[in-house]
Scaffold this motif. Sequence first.
Motif, PDB file in Angstrom:
ATOM      1  N   GLU A 199     -52.256 -28.727 -39.865  1.00  0.00           N
ATOM      2  CA  GLU A 199     -52.153 -30.205 -39.440  1.00  0.00           C
ATOM      3  C   GLU A 199     -52.896 -30.164 -38.701  1.00  0.00           C
ATOM      4  O   GLU A 199     -53.670 -31.225 -38.324  1.00  0.00           O
ATOM      5  N   GLU A 200     -52.474 -29.534 -37.300  1.00  0.00           N
ATOM      6  CA  GLU A 200     -53.175 -29.256 -35.856  1.00  0.00           C
ATOM      7  C   GLU A 200     -54.712 -28.895 -35.787  1.00  0.00           C
ATOM      8  O   GLU A 200     -55.000 -29.769 -35.273  1.00  0.00           O
ATOM      9  N   LYS A 201     -54.825 -28.080 -37.288  1.00  0.00           N
ATOM     10  CA  LYS A 201     -55.870 -27.295 -36.719  1.00  0.00           C
ATOM     11  C   LYS A 201     -57.135 -28.390 -37.499  1.00  0.00           C
ATOM     12  O   LYS A 201     -58.152 -28.663 -36.782  1.00  0.00           O
ATOM     13  N   HIS A 202     -56.072 -29.156 -38.736  1.00  0.00           N
ATOM     14  CA  HIS A 202     -57.078 -30.140 -38.705  1.00  0.00           C
ATOM     15  C   HIS A 202     -57.013 -31.546 -38.359  1.00  0.00           C
ATOM     16  O   HIS A 202     -58.898 -31.977 -38.061  1.00  0.00           O
ATOM     17  N   ASN A 203     -56.255 -31.828 -37.105  1.00  0.00           N
ATOM     18  CA  ASN A 203     -56.935 -33.177 -36.569  1.00  0.00           C
ATOM     19  C   ASN A 203     -57.251 -32.486 -35.638  1.00  0.00           C
ATOM     20  O   ASN A 203     -58.094 -33.018 -34.664  1.00  0.00           O
ATOM     21  N   GLU A 204     -57.455 -31.381 -34.710  1.00  0.00           N
ATOM     22  CA  GLU A 204     -58.590 -30.475 -33.266  1.00  0.00           C
ATOM     23  C   GLU A 204     -59.910 -30.413 -34.092  1.00  0.00           C
ATOM     24  O   GLU A 204     -61.023 -31.076 -33.431  1.00  0.00           O
ATOM     25  N   ILE A 205     -60.178 -30.087 -35.308  1.00  0.00           N
ATOM     26  CA  ILE A 205     -61.001 -30.342 -35.907  1.00  0.00           C
ATOM     27  C   ILE A 205     -61.815 -31.784 -35.907  1.00  0.00           C
ATOM     28  O   ILE A 205     -62.813 -32.152 -36.053  1.00  0.00           O
ATOM     29  N   LEU A 206     -61.279 -32.344 -36.594  1.00  0.00           N
ATOM     30  CA  LEU A 206     -61.423 -33.810 -36.401  1.00  0.00           C
ATOM     31  C   LEU A 206     -61.713 -34.527 -35.054  1.00  0.00           C
ATOM     32  O   LEU A 206     -62.727 -35.211 -34.725  1.00  0.00           O
ATOM     33  N   GLY A 207     -60.913 -34.232 -34.161  1.00  0.00           N
ATOM     34  CA  GLY A 207     -60.772 -34.274 -32.931  1.00  0.00           C
ATOM     35  C   GLY A 207     -62.144 -33.749 -31.944  1.00  0.00           C
ATOM     36  O   GLY A 207     -63.102 -34.952 -31.697  1.00  0.00           O
ATOM     37  N   TYR A 208     -62.726 -32.648 -32.266  1.00  0.00           N
ATOM     38  CA  TYR A 208     -64.207 -32.279 -32.150  1.00  0.00           C
ATOM     39  C   TYR A 208     -65.223 -32.900 -33.276  1.00  0.00           C
ATOM     40  O   TYR A 208     -65.950 -33.185 -32.446  1.00  0.00           O
ATOM     41  N   ASN A 209     -65.159 -32.898 -34.624  1.00  0.00           N
ATOM     42  CA  ASN A 209     -65.989 -33.687 -35.370  1.00  0.00           C
ATOM     43  C   ASN A 209     -65.857 -35.464 -34.432  1.00  0.00           C
ATOM     44  O   ASN A 209     -67.540 -35.753 -33.911  1.00  0.00           O
ATOM     45  N   ASN A 210     -65.292 -35.928 -34.193  1.00  0.00           N
ATOM     46  CA  ASN A 210     -65.661 -37.102 -33.040  1.00  0.00           C
ATOM     47  C   ASN A 210     -65.897 -36.707 -31.983  1.00  0.00           C
ATOM     48  O   ASN A 210     -67.095 -38.187 -31.584  1.00  0.00           O
ATOM     49  N   LEU A 211     -65.565 -35.604 -30.945  1.00  0.00           N
ATOM     50  CA  LEU A 211     -66.232 -35.684 -30.027  1.00  0.00           C
ATOM     51  C   LEU A 211     -67.733 -35.193 -30.680  1.00  0.00           C
ATOM     52  O   LEU A 211     -68.889 -35.411 -29.284  1.00  0.00           O
ATOM     53  N   LEU A 212     -67.581 -34.403 -31.032  1.00  0.00           N
ATOM     54  CA  LEU A 212     -69.211 -34.438 -31.432  1.00  0.00           C
ATOM     55  C   LEU A 212     -70.147 -35.545 -32.095  1.00  0.00           C
ATOM     56  O   LEU A 212     -71.140 -35.994 -31.495  1.00  0.00           O
ATOM     57  N   SER A 213     -69.380 -36.845 -32.388  1.00  0.00           N
ATOM     58  CA  SER A 213     -69.887 -38.271 -32.903  1.00  0.00           C
ATOM     59  C   SER A 213     -70.766 -38.805 -31.637  1.00  0.00           C
ATOM     60  O   SER A 213     -71.161 -39.017 -31.429  1.00  0.00           O
ATOM     61  N   ASN A 214     -69.181 -38.605 -31.030  1.00  0.00           N
ATOM     62  CA  ASN A 214     -69.682 -39.059 -29.323  1.00  0.00           C
ATOM     63  C   ASN A 214     -70.698 -38.908 -29.103  1.00  0.00           C
ATOM     64  O   ASN A 214     -71.156 -39.378 -28.190  1.00  0.00           O
ATOM     65  N   LEU A 215     -70.814 -37.681 -28.610  1.00  0.00           N
ATOM     66  CA  LEU A 215     -71.736 -36.812 -27.930  1.00  0.00           C
ATOM     67  C   LEU A 215     -73.376 -36.884 -28.482  1.00  0.00           C
ATOM     68  O   LEU A 215     -74.168 -37.222 -28.346  1.00  0.00           O
ATOM     69  N   GLN A 216     -73.445 -37.309 -29.799  1.00  0.00           N
ATOM     70  CA  GLN A 216     -74.259 -37.263 -31.015  1.00  0.00           C
ATOM     71  C   GLN A 216     -74.945 -38.846 -29.941  1.00  0.00           C
ATOM     72  O   GLN A 216     -76.256 -39.124 -29.886  1.00  0.00           O
TER      73      GLN A 216
END
Length: 306
Positions: A199-216
């Motif tokens: 769950e932590e890794k999944h949340n971390e991936i979601l966080g990176y995806n959100n960060l990537l989306s924000n950077l995009q």
Amino acid sequence: MLNLDEYFKTTFEDKLLFKMLEREEDQLTPATRLLEKRRELAEVEQALATQKEEFQMKMESLQQRRAELERKELQLKESLEKFDKFLKENDLKKNRAIKKANDERDMKKAKDKEIEILQVESENLNKECKQMKNKQDAYMIFNSFMLRILNDTEEFNEIRDIISRYDTLISTYKDLVEAEQRNQDMIEKIKQNTLRETEEKHNEILGYNNLLSNLQSEVEYYESKALFWESKWNHIKNTASKEALKSGQIKMATRNLYNVIKTYQEQIITEEVTTLQQLNYVRIFGEDLTTITQTIYNEFCQDEVN
């Protein structure tokens, strides 16, 4: 007694004086009047003595009645005291009797309560005895079973050995159950840790995806800003080119006008001057020309008037 004598004496003297005054009006002779007075005085003294004796008898009767009343009052007082004492003793006996009756009633209640408690305890003991008897009857089956085992096998010599083996097996079973429970707890803990890490890794991936989306989104924003400023820069360059062309034309016109004025003034251009200096020179020439023209016009108008 003295006061009564004075009272009667005064009363009869007044009556005697009144009669004497009446007789004086009749103008009796002194001797006759004296005899009359003596007779009246004797009558008065006789009446006074009679009344005194009656009064004395009444006083004695009153004293006797008073003494009798005092004696009766004393007797009544003694009777009242005896009756009050009797009432107090009676109340005391009554209170003692009531207290004794209450104590006996309370004692009876306590005894009845104690009897009820003992009866309940007796019933409970009988029930417990019956239960123990039932357990004993039930356990006799196991006793027979163990005796049969002793007869059928040579592994055990006594019933105690069977019980000891049973206790050992039960202890081993409990140890196995506890070990199994520990293993299950460990497996459950590993599952929980794995699930938590996943769950932590999944949340971390979601966080990176959100960060990537924000950077995009930021990249797209800055790209749009770059396009905007690029168009602005092109517009500025185009505007600057036009302004430069216009500035060149102004400079050329100013230069030509400056050269014309210098030629008109028959002056030779010996040094290079800036466009601003040329414009200033043209301005001064224009002002001078305007002044001269206005002066000539004014003089012409004056001549026309004259």
